[in-house]
Design a protein around this motif. Structure first.
Motif, PDB file in Angstrom:
ATOM      1  N   ALA A  68      33.650  62.531 103.068  1.00 27.35           N
ATOM      2  CA  ALA A  68      34.704  63.021 102.632  1.00 27.35           C
ATOM      3  C   ALA A  68      33.743  64.553 102.005  1.00 27.35           C
ATOM      4  O   ALA A  68      32.875  63.980 101.140  1.00 27.35           O
ATOM      5  N   ILE A  69      34.304  66.091 102.432  1.00 26.61           N
ATOM      6  CA  ILE A  69      34.170  66.773 101.000  1.00 26.61           C
ATOM      7  C   ILE A  69      35.152  66.704  99.803  1.00 26.61           C
ATOM      8  O   ILE A  69      35.720  67.232  99.879  1.00 26.61           O
ATOM      9  N   SER A  70      33.875  67.746  98.736  1.00 24.94           N
ATOM     10  CA  SER A  70      35.301  67.951  97.428  1.00 24.94           C
ATOM     11  C   SER A  70      34.143  68.721  96.630  1.00 24.94           C
ATOM     12  O   SER A  70      32.750  69.200  96.511  1.00 24.94           O
ATOM     13  N   ARG A  71      34.337  69.518  95.388  1.00 26.81           N
ATOM     14  CA  ARG A  71      33.816  70.455  95.168  1.00 26.81           C
ATOM     15  C   ARG A  71      34.423  70.401  93.086  1.00 26.81           C
ATOM     16  O   ARG A  71      34.726  69.680  93.266  1.00 26.81           O
ATOM     17  N   ASP A  72      33.197  70.165  92.470  1.00 24.56           N
ATOM     18  CA  ASP A  72      33.088  70.635  91.301  1.00 24.56           C
ATOM     19  C   ASP A  72      33.514  72.562  90.221  1.00 24.56           C
ATOM     20  O   ASP A  72      32.696  72.453  90.897  1.00 24.56           O
ATOM     21  N   THR A  73      34.247  72.810  90.777  1.00 24.32           N
ATOM     22  CA  THR A  73      34.204  73.906  90.455  1.00 24.32           C
ATOM     23  C   THR A  73      33.365  74.363  89.079  1.00 24.32           C
ATOM     24  O   THR A  73      32.793  75.585  89.274  1.00 24.32           O
ATOM     25  N   ASP A  74      33.683  73.652  87.914  1.00 22.59           N
ATOM     26  CA  ASP A  74      33.012  73.947  86.502  1.00 22.59           C
ATOM     27  C   ASP A  74      31.492  73.724  87.084  1.00 22.59           C
ATOM     28  O   ASP A  74      30.426  74.525  86.133  1.00 22.59           O
ATOM     29  N   LYS A  75      31.386  72.355  87.478  1.00 23.15           N
ATOM     30  CA  LYS A  75      29.146  72.163  87.228  1.00 23.15           C
ATOM     31  C   LYS A  75      28.853  73.251  88.622  1.00 23.15           C
ATOM     32  O   LYS A  75      27.928  72.923  88.536  1.00 23.15           O
ATOM     33  N   LYS A  76      30.141  73.587  89.799  1.00 23.85           N
ATOM     34  CA  LYS A  76      29.419  73.987  90.432  1.00 23.85           C
ATOM     35  C   LYS A  76      28.021  73.546  91.419  1.00 23.85           C
ATOM     36  O   LYS A  76      27.678  73.761  91.492  1.00 23.85           O
ATOM     37  N   ILE A  77      28.748  72.385  91.863  1.00 24.52           N
ATOM     38  CA  ILE A  77      28.989  71.395  92.446  1.00 24.52           C
ATOM     39  C   ILE A  77      29.668  70.964  93.635  1.00 24.52           C
ATOM     40  O   ILE A  77      30.376  70.650  93.319  1.00 24.52           O
ATOM     41  N   ILE A  78      28.651  71.261  95.368  1.00 24.92           N
ATOM     42  CA  ILE A  78      29.672  70.013  95.763  1.00 24.92           C
ATOM     43  C   ILE A  78      28.627  69.506  96.712  1.00 24.92           C
ATOM     44  O   ILE A  78      28.006  68.929  96.563  1.00 24.92           O
ATOM     45  N   TYR A  79      29.758  68.117  96.908  1.00 26.52           N
ATOM     46  CA  TYR A  79      29.275  67.087  97.303  1.00 26.52           C
ATOM     47  C   TYR A  79      30.065  66.379  98.835  1.00 26.52           C
ATOM     48  O   TYR A  79      30.813  66.863  99.247  1.00 26.52           O
ATOM     49  N   LEU A  80      29.295  65.614  99.467  1.00 32.38           N
ATOM     50  CA  LEU A  80      29.728  64.642 100.511  1.00 32.38           C
ATOM     51  C   LEU A  80      29.886  63.497 100.502  1.00 32.38           C
ATOM     52  O   LEU A  80      28.581  63.018 101.023  1.00 32.38           O
ATOM     53  N   GLN A  81      30.591  62.718 100.244  1.00 36.84           N
ATOM     54  CA  GLN A  81      30.096  61.375 100.409  1.00 36.84           C
ATOM     55  C   GLN A  81      30.451  60.818 102.050  1.00 36.84           C
ATOM     56  O   GLN A  81      31.361  61.492 102.781  1.00 36.84           O
ATOM     57  N   MET A  82      29.453  59.922 102.401  1.00 36.41           N
ATOM     58  CA  MET A  82      29.340  59.810 103.661  1.00 36.41           C
ATOM     59  C   MET A  82      28.760  58.316 103.374  1.00 36.41           C
ATOM     60  O   MET A  82      28.715  57.761 103.536  1.00 36.41           O
ATOM     61  N   ASN A  83      30.451  57.414 104.546  1.00 37.59           N
ATOM     62  CA  ASN A  83      30.699  56.149 104.394  1.00 37.59           C
ATOM     63  C   ASN A  83      30.133  55.711 105.805  1.00 37.59           C
ATOM     64  O   ASN A  83      30.632  56.097 106.316  1.00 37.59           O
ATOM     65  N   ASN A  84      30.413  54.012 106.137  1.00 33.33           N
ATOM     66  CA  ASN A  84      30.173  54.024 106.725  1.00 33.33           C
ATOM     67  C   ASN A  84      29.365  54.791 108.519  1.00 33.33           C
ATOM     68  O   ASN A  84      29.738  54.931 109.730  1.00 33.33           O
ATOM     69  N   LEU A  85      27.755  54.949 107.982  1.00 35.79           N
ATOM     70  CA  LEU A  85      27.128  56.072 108.507  1.00 35.79           C
ATOM     71  C   LEU A  85      26.680  55.255 109.230  1.00 35.79           C
ATOM     72  O   LEU A  85      26.817  53.603 110.080  1.00 35.79           O
ATOM     73  N   LYS A  86      26.410  55.411 111.013  1.00 37.09           N
ATOM     74  CA  LYS A  86      25.615  55.906 111.892  1.00 37.09           C
ATOM     75  C   LYS A  86      24.531  56.050 112.263  1.00 37.09           C
ATOM     76  O   LYS A  86      24.169  57.582 111.611  1.00 37.09           O
ATOM     77  N   PRO A  87      23.567  55.399 113.426  1.00 35.35           N
ATOM     78  CA  PRO A  87      22.684  56.294 113.285  1.00 35.35           C
ATOM     79  C   PRO A  87      22.589  57.712 114.125  1.00 35.35           C
ATOM     80  O   PRO A  87      21.564  58.192 114.258  1.00 35.35           O
ATOM     81  N   GLU A  88      23.799  57.724 114.683  1.00 38.27           N
ATOM     82  CA  GLU A  88      24.303  59.723 114.979  1.00 38.27           C
ATOM     83  C   GLU A  88      24.092  60.484 114.147  1.00 38.27           C
ATOM     84  O   GLU A  88      24.476  61.327 114.141  1.00 38.27           O
ATOM     85  N   ASP A  89      24.682  59.705 113.116  1.00 42.97           N
ATOM     86  CA  ASP A  89      24.614  61.052 111.863  1.00 42.97           C
ATOM     87  C   ASP A  89      23.080  61.135 111.083  1.00 42.97           C
ATOM     88  O   ASP A  89      23.377  62.346 110.244  1.00 42.97           O
ATOM     89  N   THR A  90      22.589  60.992 111.846  1.00 43.26           N
ATOM     90  CA  THR A  90      20.845  61.272 111.185  1.00 43.26           C
ATOM     91  C   THR A  90      20.430  62.537 111.936  1.00 43.26           C
ATOM     92  O   THR A  90      20.508  63.100 113.238  1.00 43.26           O
ATOM     93  N   ALA A  91      20.422  63.271 110.806  1.00 39.78           N
ATOM     94  CA  ALA A  91      19.966  64.606 111.071  1.00 39.78           C
ATOM     95  C   ALA A  91      19.853  65.380 109.347  1.00 39.78           C
ATOM     96  O   ALA A  91      19.525  64.655 108.282  1.00 39.78           O
ATOM     97  N   VAL A  92      18.813  65.873 109.601  1.00 39.14           N
ATOM     98  CA  VAL A  92      19.375  67.496 108.106  1.00 39.14           C
ATOM     99  C   VAL A  92      20.502  67.948 108.084  1.00 39.14           C
ATOM    100  O   VAL A  92      20.762  68.064 108.769  1.00 39.14           O
ATOM    101  N   TYR A  93      20.677  68.020 106.498  1.00 42.30           N
ATOM    102  CA  TYR A  93      22.217  67.908 106.018  1.00 42.30           C
ATOM    103  C   TYR A  93      21.599  69.160 105.515  1.00 42.30           C
ATOM    104  O   TYR A  93      21.257  69.125 104.249  1.00 42.30           O
TER     105      TYR A  93
END
Length: 122
Positions: A68-93
């Motif tokens: 799930a991607i989300s953003r906090d406009t006031d704080k200027k932060i972007i988030y990526l919540q990652m659940n149920n991670l799999k080995p194929e998710d291994t990468a540089v983000y």
């Protein structure tokens, strides 16, 4: 000078969760569209999730229902919540944003973070 700095990566077992953050700083007037990309070793960089300027979030098929991607406009932060991670998710983000600065309000420019490593063990 605009900077995007990612954090939150690390090593996690399959099935685990991580939350990535991307903090934007600099002479920013507005952060328009935002996105997370990833690049696994030997592969091309691919789009994981994005929030366009005037739309709702969209996701790569491989992460739908888990990330799930989300953003906090006031704080200027972007988030990526990652659940149920799999080995194929291994990468540089990588965090990406299209930003308008006070220096030139006519245009928006593309900015990238330097990336954060996510490793999922089986």
């Amino acid at each position: 000078q605009v900077q995007l700095v990612e954090s939150g990566g690390g090593l996690v077992q399959a099935g685990g969760s991580l939350t990535l953050s991307c903090a934007a700083s600099g002479n920013i007037l507005s952060i328009n569209s935002v996105a997370w990309y990833r690049q696994a070793l030997g592969n091309q960089r691919e789009l994981v999730a994005a929030i366009p300027f005037d739309g709702s979030a969209n996701y790569a098929d491989s992460v739908k229902g888990r990330f799930a991607i989300s953003r906090d406009t006031d704080k200027k932060i972007i988030y990526l919540q990652m659940n149920n991670l799999k080995p194929e998710d291994t990468a540089v983000y990588y965090c990406h944003a299209q930003i308008t600065t006070h220096d030139d309000i006519r245009y928006q420019y593309d900015y990238w973070g330097r990336g954060t490593q996510v490793t999922v063990s089986s």
